[in-house]
Design an enzyme around this catalytic site. Structure first.
Site, PDB file in Angstrom:
ATOM      1  N   VAL A 110      -2.197   6.909  -6.340  1.00 15.71           N
ATOM      2  CA  VAL A 110      -1.039   6.032  -6.075  1.00 15.71           C
ATOM      3  C   VAL A 110      -0.437   5.501  -7.367  1.00 15.71           C
ATOM      4  O   VAL A 110       0.781   5.466  -7.535  1.00 15.71           O
ATOM      5  CB  VAL A 110      -1.459   4.853  -5.156  1.00 15.71           C
ATOM      6  CG1 VAL A 110      -0.296   3.904  -4.921  1.00 15.71           C
ATOM      7  CG2 VAL A 110      -1.998   5.394  -3.830  1.00 15.71           C
TER       8      VAL A 110
ATOM      9  N   LYS B 294      -2.153 -11.321   0.988  1.00 15.25           N
ATOM     10  CA  LYS B 294      -1.214 -11.623  -0.118  1.00 15.25           C
ATOM     11  C   LYS B 294       0.000 -10.703  -0.022  1.00 15.25           C
ATOM     12  O   LYS B 294       1.145 -11.144  -0.176  1.00 15.25           O
ATOM     13  CB  LYS B 294      -1.906 -11.409  -1.447  1.00 15.25           C
ATOM     14  CG  LYS B 294      -0.967 -11.152  -2.630  1.00 15.25           C
ATOM     15  CD  LYS B 294      -1.716 -10.918  -3.898  1.00 15.25           C
ATOM     16  CE  LYS B 294      -1.357  -9.769  -4.786  1.00 15.25           C
ATOM     17  NZ  LYS B 294      -0.180  -9.083  -4.880  1.00 15.25           N
ATOM     18  N   ASN B 295      -0.225  -9.409   0.242  1.00 17.88           N
ATOM     19  CA  ASN B 295       0.874  -8.442   0.208  1.00 17.88           C
ATOM     20  C   ASN B 295       1.687  -8.411   1.487  1.00 17.88           C
ATOM     21  O   ASN B 295       2.536  -7.547   1.671  1.00 17.88           O
ATOM     22  CB  ASN B 295       0.335  -7.054  -0.139  1.00 17.88           C
ATOM     23  CG  ASN B 295      -0.183  -7.031  -1.557  1.00 17.88           C
ATOM     24  OD1 ASN B 295       0.110  -7.949  -2.333  1.00 17.88           O
ATOM     25  ND2 ASN B 295      -0.959  -6.037  -1.899  1.00 17.88           N
TER      26      ASN B 295
ATOM     27  N   CYS C 104       1.422  -6.431 -11.919  1.00 12.21           N
ATOM     28  CA  CYS C 104       0.281  -5.933 -12.707  1.00 12.21           C
ATOM     29  C   CYS C 104       0.665  -4.676 -13.496  1.00 12.21           C
ATOM     30  O   CYS C 104       1.416  -3.835 -13.027  1.00 12.21           O
ATOM     31  CB  CYS C 104      -0.883  -5.608 -11.776  1.00 12.21           C
ATOM     32  SG  CYS C 104      -1.512  -7.095 -10.982  1.00 12.21           S
TER      33      CYS C 104
ATOM     34  N   ASP D 153      -5.931  -0.378  -3.901  1.00  8.09           N
ATOM     35  CA  ASP D 153      -6.423  -1.713  -4.294  1.00  8.09           C
ATOM     36  C   ASP D 153      -7.896  -1.904  -3.980  1.00  8.09           C
ATOM     37  O   ASP D 153      -8.498  -2.884  -4.397  1.00  8.09           O
ATOM     38  CB  ASP D 153      -5.625  -2.801  -3.557  1.00  8.09           C
ATOM     39  CG  ASP D 153      -4.153  -2.628  -3.794  1.00  8.09           C
ATOM     40  OD1 ASP D 153      -3.459  -2.195  -2.865  1.00  8.09           O
ATOM     41  OD2 ASP D 153      -3.713  -2.867  -4.919  1.00  8.09           O
TER      42      ASP D 153
ATOM     43  N   ARG E 126       6.681  -9.086  -8.470  1.00  7.23           N
ATOM     44  CA  ARG E 126       7.645  -8.032  -8.133  1.00  7.23           C
ATOM     45  C   ARG E 126       8.442  -8.425  -6.901  1.00  7.23           C
ATOM     46  O   ARG E 126       9.356  -7.710  -6.484  1.00  7.23           O
ATOM     47  CB  ARG E 126       6.898  -6.717  -7.845  1.00  7.23           C
ATOM     48  CG  ARG E 126       6.350  -6.066  -9.083  1.00  7.23           C
ATOM     49  CD  ARG E 126       5.543  -4.833  -8.745  1.00  7.23           C
ATOM     50  NE  ARG E 126       6.303  -3.807  -8.062  1.00  7.23           N
ATOM     51  CZ  ARG E 126       7.175  -3.007  -8.642  1.00  7.23           C
ATOM     52  NH1 ARG E 126       7.437  -3.162  -9.914  1.00  7.23           N
ATOM     53  NH2 ARG E 126       7.799  -2.075  -7.967  1.00  7.23           N
TER      54      ARG E 126
HETATM   55  C1  EPZ Z   1       2.465  -2.848  -3.179  1.00  6.88           C
HETATM   56  O1  EPZ Z   1       3.026  -2.610  -4.450  1.00  6.88           O
HETATM   57  C2  EPZ Z   1       1.359  -3.861  -3.407  1.00  6.88           C
HETATM   58  N1  EPZ Z   1       1.943  -5.073  -3.986  1.00  6.88           N
HETATM   59  C3  EPZ Z   1       0.303  -3.272  -4.337  1.00  6.88           C
HETATM   60  O2  EPZ Z   1      -0.752  -4.233  -4.468  1.00  6.88           O
HETATM   61  C4  EPZ Z   1      -0.261  -2.010  -3.699  1.00  6.88           C
HETATM   62  O3  EPZ Z   1      -1.211  -1.439  -4.564  1.00  6.88           O
HETATM   63  C5  EPZ Z   1       0.883  -1.032  -3.447  1.00  6.88           C
HETATM   64  O4  EPZ Z   1       1.880  -1.661  -2.622  1.00  6.88           O
HETATM   65  C6  EPZ Z   1       0.419   0.237  -2.767  1.00  6.88           C
HETATM   66  O5  EPZ Z   1      -0.194  -0.098  -1.546  1.00  6.88           O
HETATM   67  C7  EPZ Z   1       2.611  -5.915  -3.180  1.00  6.88           C
HETATM   68  O6  EPZ Z   1       2.759  -5.693  -1.986  1.00  6.88           O
HETATM   69  C8  EPZ Z   1       3.149  -7.157  -3.842  1.00  6.88           C
HETATM   70  P1  EPZ Z   1       4.603   1.031  -4.102  1.00  6.88           P
HETATM   71  P2  EPZ Z   1       4.408  -1.774  -4.574  1.00  6.88           P
HETATM   72  O7  EPZ Z   1       6.060   0.808  -4.160  1.00  6.88           O
HETATM   73  O8  EPZ Z   1       5.249  -2.025  -3.384  1.00  6.88           O
HETATM   74  C9  EPZ Z   1       6.050   4.465  -6.991  1.00  6.88           C
HETATM   75  C10 EPZ Z   1      -2.103  -5.781  -5.618  1.00  6.88           C
HETATM   76  O9  EPZ Z   1      -2.987  -5.797  -6.488  1.00  6.88           O
HETATM   77  N2  EPZ Z   1       7.403   3.894  -6.868  1.00  6.88           N
HETATM   78  O10 EPZ Z   1       3.976   1.484  -2.822  1.00  6.88           O
HETATM   79  O11 EPZ Z   1       5.005  -2.050  -5.898  1.00  6.88           O
HETATM   80  C11 EPZ Z   1       5.156   3.591  -7.874  1.00  6.88           C
HETATM   81  O12 EPZ Z   1       5.352   3.902  -9.219  1.00  6.88           O
HETATM   82  C12 EPZ Z   1      -0.913  -4.862  -5.757  1.00  6.88           C
HETATM   83  O13 EPZ Z   1      -2.099  -6.530  -4.595  1.00  6.88           O
HETATM   84  C13 EPZ Z   1       8.474   4.558  -7.465  1.00  6.88           C
HETATM   85  O14 EPZ Z   1       8.308   5.605  -8.090  1.00  6.88           O
HETATM   86  O15 EPZ Z   1       3.834  -0.298  -4.541  1.00  6.88           O
HETATM   87  C14 EPZ Z   1       3.776   3.959  -7.417  1.00  6.88           C
HETATM   88  O16 EPZ Z   1       3.361   5.146  -8.079  1.00  6.88           O
HETATM   89  C15 EPZ Z   1      -1.100  -3.853  -6.884  1.00  6.88           C
HETATM   90  N3  EPZ Z   1       9.725   4.017  -7.360  1.00  6.88           N
HETATM   91  C16 EPZ Z   1       3.963   4.286  -5.939  1.00  6.88           C
HETATM   92  O17 EPZ Z   1       5.371   4.455  -5.724  1.00  6.88           O
HETATM   93  C17 EPZ Z   1       9.959   2.863  -6.665  1.00  6.88           C
HETATM   94  O18 EPZ Z   1      11.133   2.427  -6.581  1.00  6.88           O
HETATM   95  C18 EPZ Z   1       3.462   3.189  -5.016  1.00  6.88           C
HETATM   96  O19 EPZ Z   1       4.191   2.018  -5.295  1.00  6.88           O
HETATM   97  C19 EPZ Z   1       8.864   2.198  -6.055  1.00  6.88           C
HETATM   98  C20 EPZ Z   1       7.595   2.740  -6.174  1.00  6.88           C
END
Ligand code: EPZ
Length: 443
Positions: A340, A29-30, A127, A318, A103
């Protein structure tokens, strides 16, 4: 997008029966949603294979169509054909309504800036597992030369009067989304981009593979630095998506929790090694085959473990929710330190109501202090087991937490009513049919 009538957005489950049988897991999915957005970068035809029939794919297909792109989805064959020869700006309101639950729209920024010279990104969904900020995304776009205007609360308007140019970008945290943002915006920028502190998840590497097929010049160095050399234009790709290691691990956790035996066709060992190590430490058995992995509970006690989630190649955030349900059946005290997301244990409240013993803590209960230490987030959990679970009425909070509730209902004795079940369709293809194939007592 079909809206779901809450009345029948319910799954009745009678648990207590081991899940057994074989299911097939398709593309991640991701990854697939991002590969579909990448097709926008080329005025040509792209073909993506092994695509699961999930809501996220439907949302991105509809968003692409809104921008004048032709998208043909063959759900059974798992093939999505995207013809991005012509692209047009979409009506702001339409984009907003469509993208509510996702997102992904923020990743349209780079491609739309190239094709249209501007992009409108609505307020994002996704989510509720933390604040989900996009500051890294916006910083990246600004550094590459874009102008970002935060308009009224509906979203942001992005333009690039002088086009995009290469830049030196450092991510304060290896954000998956921000890394994808940079990749999608820098491949056609003027000059070189150096992204340090990048995420290197397998889904990211598959996106790099897609971009390389399209003609991009990208290298990933040993120190989490990704270097992108802008090129003049890109062409369509043909690509088979890597399997969904989150879905595979979710079914493996279900096998453990229900004393079951599940063959997950499509699961691949390399991307799941950290999960497999923990699965074995808990007492689960697995057998790696060419076409998939068999996961089963061998009988006897499950053992408690201490887990700390992290970016790749660490234990995936996840993976922890489904596994926590199995840990309620392990003999002793397990610890999960979620580093995370700051707020990813909300799903444990219904588990406690079902009889689990889970205590949440604001402290970092792990080997390393994380970004949430000394702040007001309950991001560590201690799970005591084994505790018998009783069926309950459960409201699904988010995608992965929802699947955990499903596993808990299947583990519990007695009937459960899992409400808001359609949320799980976002990331788990045909999960109702798969549950039936595994002998679950559901309707
Ligand atoms: C992706 O989300 C996945 N979603 C998530 O899966 C997954 O848990 C996550 O990556 C981590 O592996 C998709 O790919 C659609 P991040 P993403 O940016 O990209 C902080 C699922 O259930 N952050 O790596 O949104 C954020 O707050 C979902 O399939 C900032 O601070 O995750 C978090 O603490 C849930 N500023 C950390 O980074 C930003 O601009 C990780 O977020 C971006 C992120």
């Amino acid at each position: 997008m079909a809206t779901v009538d809450p009345q029948n957005d319910v799954l009745h489950v009678v648990g207590g029966k081991p899940l057994g049988g074989s299911i097939h897991v398709r593309g991640a999915k991701n990854f697939v949603s991002k590969a579909m957005v990448a097709a926008l970068l080329a005025p040509g035809v792209s073909v993506l294979k092994n695509v699961p029939e999930i809501r996220d794919v439907q949302v991105v297909s509809d968003l692409l169509r809104l921008h004048g792109v032709k998208v043909n989805v063959q759900p059974k064959e798992g093939v999505v054909t995207i013809d991005a020869s012509t692209v047009e700006l979409a009506d702001v309101a339409d984009v907003d309504t469509l993208s509510g639950s996702s997102r992904i729209p923020i990743l349209f920024s780079g491609p739309l800036l190239y094709r249209m010279g501007e992009a409108f990104i609505p307020a994002l969904g996704g989510c509720r597992i933390g604040s989900r900020p996009i500051d890294f995304h916006l910083d990246t776009l600004r550094k590459l030369g874009a102008k970002v205007d935060k308009e009224h609360e509906a979203g942001i308007h992005i333009t690039a009067p002088n086009g995009l140019h290469g830049a030196k970008i450092h991510l304060p945290y290896p954000s998956v989304g921000a890394t994808e943002q940079t990749l999608l915006a820098a491949v056609l920028a003027e000059g070189k981009t150096e992204l340090s502190g990048a995420a290197t998840e397998p889904e990211i590497m598959d996106l790099v593979a897609v971009l390389q097929k399209m003609g991009a010049q990208i290298s990933v160095d040993v120190d989490r630095t990704i270097r992108i050399e802008g090129v003049k234009k890109l062409k369509g790709y043909t690509h088979t998506a890597l399997p969904d290691r989150i879905e595979a691990a979710s079914w493996a956790s279900a096998a453990l929790a229900t004393h079951g035996d599940i063959y997950v066709e499509g699961a691949q060992q390399p991307d799941m090694m950290t999960f497999l190590n923990v699965f074995r430490k808990i007492g689960g058995e697995f057998d790696i085959r060419d076409e998939g992995i068999r996961f089963w509970h061998p009988g006897g006690d499950l053992h408690p473990v201490a887990i700390e989630t992290d970016v790749h190649p660490g234990f995936m955030t996840d993976w922890q929710q489904p596994l926590v349900v199995a840990l309620t059946q392990a003999k002793g005290l397990s610890i999960v330190h979620e580093t995370v997301y700051e707020n990813r244990f909300g799903f444990t409240r219904p588990l406690v109501q079902m009889g689990a013993t889970i205590q949440l803590y604001r402290e970092c209960l792990g080997s390393l202090p994380c970004r949430f230490q000394q702040r007001n987030f309950e991001h560590s959990a201690v799970i005591f087991g084994p505790t018998p679970l009783q069926g309950q009425i459960i409201d699904v909070p988010d995608l992965r937490g929802g699947f955990s509730h499903l596993i808990a209902a299947l583990t519990a004795t007695g009937p459960s009513e899992v409400r808001g079940i359609s949320l799980i369709d976002r990331g788990y293809e045909d999960f109702r049919e798969k549950l039936v194939a595994l002998g679950a007592n559901i309707d």
